[in-house]
Structures are given as structure tokens and as C-alpha cells.
Design an enzyme around this catalytic site. Structure first.
Site, PDB file in Angstrom:
ATOM      1  N   GLU A 213       0.871  -1.177   0.000  1.00 28.17           N
ATOM      2  CA  GLU A 213       0.000   0.000   0.000  1.00 28.17           C
ATOM      3  C   GLU A 213       0.902   1.219   0.000  1.00 28.17           C
ATOM      4  OE1 GLU A 213      -2.976  -0.399  -0.591  1.00 28.17           O
ATOM      5  OE2 GLU A 213      -3.235  -2.503  -0.127  1.00 28.17           O
TER       6      GLU A 213
ATOM      7  N   CYS B  69      -1.791   9.326   2.978  1.00 25.87           N
ATOM      8  CA  CYS B  69      -1.370   8.765   1.684  1.00 25.87           C
ATOM      9  C   CYS B  69      -2.407   8.984   0.599  1.00 25.87           C
ATOM     10  CB  CYS B  69      -1.050   7.282   1.821  1.00 25.87           C
ATOM     11  SG  CYS B  69      -2.439   6.260   2.365  1.00 25.87           S
TER      12      CYS B  69
END
Length: 459
Positions: A208, A242
Site C-alpha cells: 500500500e 497517503c
């Protein structure tokens, strides 16, 4: 670390596979860990950041963590069921099935920006799938990492869930362990090192990562609404997210209106940045200096900085809009991970789509539009790990949606059933019936076989 892994692997091998009751019990204890220690968790995270409000931690970390656990607990028995089907026509009456089976011991490497949620989320999925879990916390959040290690030891046996703390060398050694699956959340650059280390053991990985997630304001979009949601998504956790909007694409004739509306919205959300206890600090001096340097570099290269607040010697970096940016500026090449927001004007929506497609696939894409043709065009012509339309961030909190990147923004996915499947081996099984016709395909291959083969081949 190897000893912990060996202990877990022995327990996984010697104990009966975790049934539904065992998995739900582990999920209940995980929920209790979060729920019973909310105040201590918020205090620890704020100490690591220098300032983060308890409300923000509750909204962005505690709430989705508990929601994910609740979702997994509700559905885990159904996810565990064997998935049965009929065999292909020529092999009937045989039956086929996929039997979900725990992989074994899962390694999870947690980043610093959401240290609770990005630990609890993958732990939830791994426990729901019946695995044991080893977690490496970030050295950039030492107070919370120490607290989390203590809490895990109180709520779980050492062979169920274990926490490892340490510096980058410890993280490198952790990623080189022969896990049955390794999940890493962090930067693309570090993700390459993690994948390289895991490859030595042929350990499958879920990465990720990040990247530059665009927010596109389409022609005719509701500008007030778009500004509100972009400012929210960009400034919670001071942009250290993010999936935060990394830059904005908008019609050229609306740039000035956008700046005016953002200025008003920031003043409403976070009056007096330097003294505001609900505006999060940048996590450390190194990241504060990095962001300040990128802002100064952009200005020196011709960009205009619209600073929306005063910093006054704190690590609360002022929200800053950047206009007149160019592609060779660092803020347009690297993931920003802070409250700097470049503005890129376009003349046609096709130009905005091309701008996104000319760059690495982002982890998230945000589109503000009400025109169904614009929405369909952007959805079909761009690639991103996830998309939210007319909002930001919240696709990550949908437990029925997988979360993951594409290309440089990551590989694999988790959350909900997708996470259960990621941390399970779906074992394929064929059960042959007592009475069947497969003997007709046995040698020697005579005339009967050739007639049968002719029918099978559709001749």
C-alpha cells in the site's frame, strides 16, 4: 524476531485451525483494545506528532478501526464457508469447491501517519482469516508504538499477535523474515526495498504505497462543495495522508475563485494556525524542513505561494496554495505528504485526463462533477487505486470496497472480504462422484474414445 515467528508457526501448525468462535473472540479482544484505551491512544499519538487533536484521532483512526472490526465479526462465518460449484459439464456429476484456509503467519509493517488505523485494519483482516500476526511499528511514533506493544501483550497471547519495535535496520530484518504474507504501507521507494527483501523467501506481498492523488474539479461542478471537501481531505492530519489530494486540476477561469474560497474555508476550519490545537503538527523537524524547502524551491522557480496562516516557529506548517507550478518542481514530482496544494489549470476536461494519465497511476483520484458524461469519461479513461466522486478520503472507510493501489501506488488490496481473501489460501478441491463417466477417457484409445473426443471438441 525469528523466534517469535517460529513460535507462531508452531502454534498455527499444532493447534486446530481457528474456527468461527476463535476468530470472533480475537476480533472482540482487538475491539476492546481500541475501545478501552481511546484516551491513552490519542494522547500517545499527539505526543509523537507534537500536536494532534483527540477528535481527529477518534474520527480518522478509532472510528474506522472499530467499524472494520465490527464488519469482519459480522461476516466472518460467511466468508469462511466453502465456496461450492458444479464441475465443468464433461466432468459431471463431480463437484468443485474453494476452501478458505489461513495462510499462517502474517507480517505487517505500519507507517507513522496513521499508526493505529494502519495497524488495526490489516490485523483485523488477518485475524478474521485465521492467521497469527507479527507487526512492525514505526520508529517515528515511539510513544504510540511502545503503548501499542504493551496493549497487544495485554490482550493477546504472544503466539497470536506480537509487536516489534525498532529502527530502520529492524524494519529491514523484519521484511526479510519468511512470512506467509507481508503487508507494507509506506512510500513507493521503501516499498521497492520491502518487495526485494521478501522476494528472497518468495513471500507474497501486499504493498500500500502512495503517489500524487489528483482532485479534478469538472466543468460546472459545485465549487463551494468541492472546496469544502478538498480542504477537509487535504488538511486533516495536516495533509500527512497517503490518499490526501496532492494537487488540484480545475478550469483555468476558476483559479481565482478557488483561491478565495479555499482561503475562507481554511479560516473557518482552522482559525489561527499557529495556536490552533485542532490543526495537526508535522510529525518531526525533518519532514517540516522538507516541506518548507519544497515550498521555497517552488517559489524560487517561479511559483506563487498563497500561505493561509502563520507558523510562528511551531511545526504547524501553514496551508499553502501554489500557483504557476511547473512539472520540474519537486512539489509536482514527489508525493507531498503535507499541507501544500499545487493548482494546475486546464482548458478542457480532456486536458485534465491527459495530465493524470501522463503520470504514474495514483493511489486515489477525486472527481467533483455532476455531469454524468464527465464522470463516466474520467472513470473509464483513468486508472487509480480508488476513486471518490464529490468527496475525498472516505472510500477508504467503506468495508465492502477493497483498498489498494495500482502500478507504482501499490499492489494487492485488503479491507473486508478482500482482506480476508488476501490473507487466505482459497484451496481448490474437486470431489469426484462415486458413479461417473471419466473411465470412458481411459486408454487404450480406440474408436469409442475417438467418437467421445470428437463430441468434446465440438466437431
Amino acid at each position: 524476531m525469528q523466534k517469535i515467528l517460529d513460535t507462531m508457526r508452531a502454534a498455527q501448525r499444532n493447534e486446530p485451525p481457528a474456527d468461527g468462535a476463535t476468530r470472533r473472540d480475537r476480533l472482540d479482544r482487538l475491539a476492546s483494545l481500541v475501545r478501552d484505551n481511546r484516551d491513552a491512544i490519542a494522547t500517545a499519538i499527539s505526543a509523537d506528532f507534537g500536536q494532534r487533536s483527540s477528535e481527529e484521532t477518534a474520527l480518522l483512526e478509532v472510528f474506522p478501526s472499530l467499524g472494520g472490526i465490527k464488519h469482519a465479526r459480522k461476516h466472518v462465518r460467511r466468508w469462511m464457508r466453502v465456496r461450492r460449484h458444479w464441475a465443468e459439464f464433461w466432468f459431471l456429476p463431480a463437484r468443485v469447491a474453494l476452501q478458505p484456509q489461513a495462510l499462517g503467519v502474517i507480517g505487517i509493517i505500519v507507517p507513522w501517519n496513521y499508526p493505529l488505523y494502519l495497524a488495526i485494519g490489516p490485523i483485523t483482516d488477518a485475524l478474521a482469516a485465521g492467521n497469527r500476526v507479527m507487526v512492525k511499528m514505526s520508529e517515528l511514533t515511539p510513544v504510540f508504538s511502545a503503548l501499542f506493544a504493551d496493549l497487544v501483550a495485554r490482550y493477546f497471547r504472544a503466539d497470536e499477535v506480537a509487536v516489534v519495535n525498532g529502527d530502520a535496520e529492524v524494519a529491514a530484518a523484519f521484511s526479510a523474515l519468511p512470512f506467509d504474507h507481508l503487508l507494507f504501507t509506506g512510500s513507493t521507494a521503501v516499498g521497492r526495498h520491502v518487495m526485494r527483501a521478501a522476494s528472497a523467501n518468495l513471500t507474497p506481498v501486499t504493498l500500500e504505497l502512495g503517489g500524487k492523488s489528483p482532485a479534478i474539479i469538472g466543468p460546472g461542478a459545485r465549487m463551494d462543495h468541492a472546496v469544502e471537501r478538498i480542504v477537509f481531505g487535504k488538511l486533516v492530519n495536516a495533509g500527512q495522508t497517503c490518499i490526501a489530494p496532492d494537487y488540484v486540476l480545475l478550469p483555468r477561469n476558476q483559479v481565482d475563485d478557488f483561491i478565495t474560497l479555499v482561503t475562507r474555508r481554511v479560516e473557518t476550519f482552522y482559525p489561527s494556525i499557529a495556536e490552533n490545537t485542532q490543526y495537526t503538527s508535522i510529525v518531526n523537524d525533518r519532514h517540516f524542513d522538507r516541506l518548507s524547502a519544497w515550498r521555497d524551491e517552488a517559489v524560487a522557480a517561479g511559483a506563487k505561494a498563497h500561505m493561509l496562516g502563520s507558523e510562528q516557529g511551531t511545526r504547524r506548517l501553514a496551508p499553502t496554495l501554489l500557483t504557476n507550478v511547473t512539472g520540474d518542481m519537486t512539489v509536482m514530482q514527489e508525493e507531498i505528504f503535507g499541507p501544500l496544494l499545487p493548482i494546475v489549470p486546464y482548458d478542457r476536461i480532456e486536458d485534465a485526463i491527459d495530465f493524470v494519465n501522463d503520470r504514474p497511476h495514483p493511489l486515489s483520484l477525486y472527481l467533483f462533477a455532476d455531469d454524468s458524461r464527465v464522470i463516466e469519461d474520467v472513470l473509464t479513461r483513468t486508472r487509480a487505486g480508488g476513486v471518490t466522486i464529490n468527496d475525498t478520503l472516505f472510500h477508504i472507510a467503506q468495508h465492502n470496497l477493497p483498498f489498494g493501489g495500482v502500478g507504482p501506488s501499490g499492489m494487492g488490496a485488503y479491507h473486508g472480504k478482500a482482506g480476508f481473501d488476501t490473507f487466505s489460501r482459497l484451496k481448490p478441491i474437486l470431489r469426484q462422484a462415486r458413479f461417473n463417466g471419466v473411465g470412458l477417457l481411459n486408454p487404450p484409445y480406440g474408436a469409442r474414445f475417438r467418437r467421445m473426443l470428437s463430441v468434446m471438441l465440438g466437431r
